[in-house]
Design a protein around this motif. Structure first.
Motif, mmCIF file in Angstrom:
data_model
loop_
_atom_site.group_PDB
_atom_site.id
_atom_site.type_symbol
_atom_site.label_atom_id
_atom_site.label_comp_id
_atom_site.label_asym_id
_atom_site.label_seq_id
_atom_site.Cartn_x
_atom_site.Cartn_y
_atom_site.Cartn_z
ATOM 1 N N ALA A 71 -32.784 46.712 -99.740
ATOM 2 C CA ALA A 71 -32.808 45.955 -100.989
ATOM 3 C C ALA A 71 -31.839 44.785 -100.912
ATOM 4 C CB ALA A 71 -32.457 46.860 -102.164
ATOM 5 N N GLY A 72 -30.675 45.006 -100.322
ATOM 6 C CA GLY A 72 -29.705 43.929 -100.162
ATOM 7 C C GLY A 72 -30.237 42.823 -99.279
ATOM 8 N N LEU A 73 -30.941 43.192 -98.228
ATOM 9 C CA LEU A 73 -31.539 42.207 -97.331
ATOM 10 C C LEU A 73 -32.559 41.356 -98.078
ATOM 11 C CD1 LEU A 73 -31.839 41.882 -93.931
ATOM 12 C CD2 LEU A 73 -34.123 42.509 -94.646
ATOM 13 N N LEU A 74 -33.383 41.995 -98.885
ATOM 14 C CA LEU A 74 -34.392 41.253 -99.648
ATOM 15 C C LEU A 74 -33.761 40.346 -100.698
ATOM 16 C CD1 LEU A 74 -37.111 44.026 -100.085
ATOM 17 C CD2 LEU A 74 -37.182 42.031 -98.590
ATOM 18 N N VAL A 75 -32.737 40.843 -101.373
ATOM 19 C CA VAL A 75 -32.047 40.028 -102.375
ATOM 20 C C VAL A 75 -31.352 38.851 -101.698
ATOM 21 C CG1 VAL A 75 -30.146 40.011 -104.049
ATOM 22 C CG2 VAL A 75 -31.788 41.881 -104.050
ATOM 23 N N GLY A 76 -30.712 39.099 -100.562
ATOM 24 C CA GLY A 76 -30.070 38.017 -99.821
ATOM 25 C C GLY A 76 -31.068 36.972 -99.365
ATOM 26 N N ALA A 77 -32.233 37.423 -98.900
ATOM 27 C CA ALA A 77 -33.272 36.490 -98.469
ATOM 28 C C ALA A 77 -33.779 35.665 -99.652
ATOM 29 C CB ALA A 77 -34.428 37.241 -97.816
ATOM 30 N N ALA A 78 -33.929 36.287 -100.802
ATOM 31 C CA ALA A 78 -34.392 35.566 -101.987
ATOM 32 C C ALA A 78 -33.360 34.533 -102.442
ATOM 33 C CB ALA A 78 -34.691 36.551 -103.121
ATOM 34 N N ILE A 79 -32.090 34.916 -102.434
ATOM 35 C CA ILE A 79 -31.035 33.982 -102.833
ATOM 36 C C ILE A 79 -30.949 32.834 -101.839
ATOM 37 C CG2 ILE A 79 -28.528 33.724 -103.087
ATOM 38 C CD1 ILE A 79 -28.546 36.565 -104.316
ATOM 39 N N GLY A 80 -30.997 33.147 -100.554
ATOM 40 C CA GLY A 80 -30.945 32.102 -99.532
ATOM 41 C C GLY A 80 -32.129 31.157 -99.620
ATOM 42 N N ALA A 81 -33.303 31.710 -99.868
ATOM 43 C CA ALA A 81 -34.493 30.867 -100.003
ATOM 44 C C ALA A 81 -34.383 29.971 -101.235
ATOM 45 C CB ALA A 81 -35.746 31.739 -100.092
ATOM 46 N N ALA A 82 -33.858 30.505 -102.322
ATOM 47 C CA ALA A 82 -33.689 29.701 -103.534
ATOM 48 C C ALA A 82 -32.712 28.552 -103.299
ATOM 49 C CB ALA A 82 -33.207 30.584 -104.685
ATOM 50 N N ILE A 83 -31.621 28.822 -102.590
ATOM 51 C CA ILE A 83 -30.652 27.766 -102.286
ATOM 52 C C ILE A 83 -31.295 26.717 -101.385
ATOM 53 C CG2 ILE A 83 -28.482 27.268 -101.081
ATOM 54 C CD1 ILE A 83 -27.502 30.028 -102.070
ATOM 55 N N SER A 84 -32.045 27.166 -100.382
ATOM 56 C CA SER A 84 -32.699 26.234 -99.464
ATOM 57 C C SER A 84 -33.714 25.357 -100.191
ATOM 58 C CB SER A 84 -33.396 26.997 -98.340
ATOM 59 O OG SER A 84 -32.455 27.650 -97.529
ATOM 60 N N VAL A 85 -34.494 25.947 -101.083
ATOM 61 C CA VAL A 85 -35.474 25.169 -101.851
ATOM 62 C C VAL A 85 -34.764 24.186 -102.775
ATOM 63 C CG1 VAL A 85 -37.234 25.352 -103.662
ATOM 64 C CG2 VAL A 85 -37.330 26.855 -101.678
ATOM 65 N N ALA A 86 -33.643 24.606 -103.367
ATOM 66 C CA ALA A 86 -32.891 23.698 -104.239
ATOM 67 C C ALA A 86 -32.383 22.498 -103.459
ATOM 68 C CB ALA A 86 -31.731 24.448 -104.897
ATOM 69 N N PHE A 87 -31.854 22.725 -102.259
ATOM 70 C CA PHE A 87 -31.404 21.604 -101.429
ATOM 71 C C PHE A 87 -32.577 20.718 -101.038
ATOM 72 C CE2 PHE A 87 -27.441 24.010 -100.071
ATOM 73 C CZ PHE A 87 -26.582 23.162 -100.740
ATOM 74 N N TRP A 88 -33.711 21.325 -100.705
ATOM 75 C CA TRP A 88 -34.887 20.560 -100.318
ATOM 76 C C TRP A 88 -35.365 19.671 -101.465
ATOM 77 C CZ3 TRP A 88 -40.121 21.421 -101.956
ATOM 78 C CH2 TRP A 88 -41.053 20.632 -101.278
ATOM 79 N N LEU A 89 -35.404 20.242 -102.673
ATOM 80 C CA LEU A 89 -35.833 19.454 -103.833
ATOM 81 C C LEU A 89 -34.854 18.317 -104.109
ATOM 82 C CD1 LEU A 89 -37.039 22.277 -106.238
ATOM 83 C CD2 LEU A 89 -38.452 20.561 -105.080
ATOM 84 N N LYS A 90 -33.566 18.563 -103.957
ATOM 85 C CA LYS A 90 -32.568 17.510 -104.183
ATOM 86 C C LYS A 90 -32.701 16.428 -103.125
ATOM 87 C CE LYS A 90 -27.887 16.837 -105.497
ATOM 88 N NZ LYS A 90 -26.936 16.171 -104.795
ATOM 89 N N ASP A 91 -32.977 16.792 -101.868
ATOM 90 C CA ASP A 91 -33.117 15.814 -100.789
ATOM 91 C C ASP A 91 -34.386 14.970 -100.935
ATOM 92 O OD1 ASP A 91 -30.748 16.395 -99.540
ATOM 93 O OD2 ASP A 91 -31.645 17.742 -98.065
ATOM 94 N N ARG A 92 -35.390 15.478 -101.613
ATOM 95 C CA ARG A 92 -36.638 14.721 -101.794
ATOM 96 C C ARG A 92 -36.433 13.491 -102.659
ATOM 97 N NH1 ARG A 92 -41.348 18.010 -103.999
ATOM 98 N NH2 ARG A 92 -42.240 15.936 -103.974
ATOM 99 N N ARG A 93 -35.433 13.505 -103.520
ATOM 100 C CA ARG A 93 -35.205 12.379 -104.447
ATOM 101 C C ARG A 93 -34.657 11.187 -103.738
ATOM 102 N NH1 ARG A 93 -32.620 15.270 -109.694
ATOM 103 N NH2 ARG A 93 -34.013 17.019 -109.666
#
Length: 58
Positions: free
Chosen positions: A36-58
């Motif tokens: 469960a920790g691995l899945l939560v960590g993957a979800a948090i990491g993916a959310a951070i990565s997507v947030a950076f990607w969206l910010k870089d698109r601007r």
């Protein structure tokens, strides 16, 4: 293909994703739920990565 001088290079977030996965597995192990920790960590990491990607698109 050359970039214009005003454009910035996108951020590489693979290390953030890997750290979040490992940290989630470590915290999950402490709590007795490593999967469960691995899945939560993957979800948090993916959310951070997507947030950076969206910010870089601007």
């Amino acid at each position: 293909m050359s970039q214009s001088p005003n454009s910035r290079a996108p951020r590489a977030t693979g290390s953030i994703l890997a750290f979040a996965i490992l940290a989630g597995a470590a915290v999950g192990s402490i709590l007795g739920q490593p999967s469960a920790g691995l899945l939560v960590g993957a979800a948090i990491g993916a959310a951070i990565s997507v947030a950076f990607w969206l910010k870089d698109r601007r």
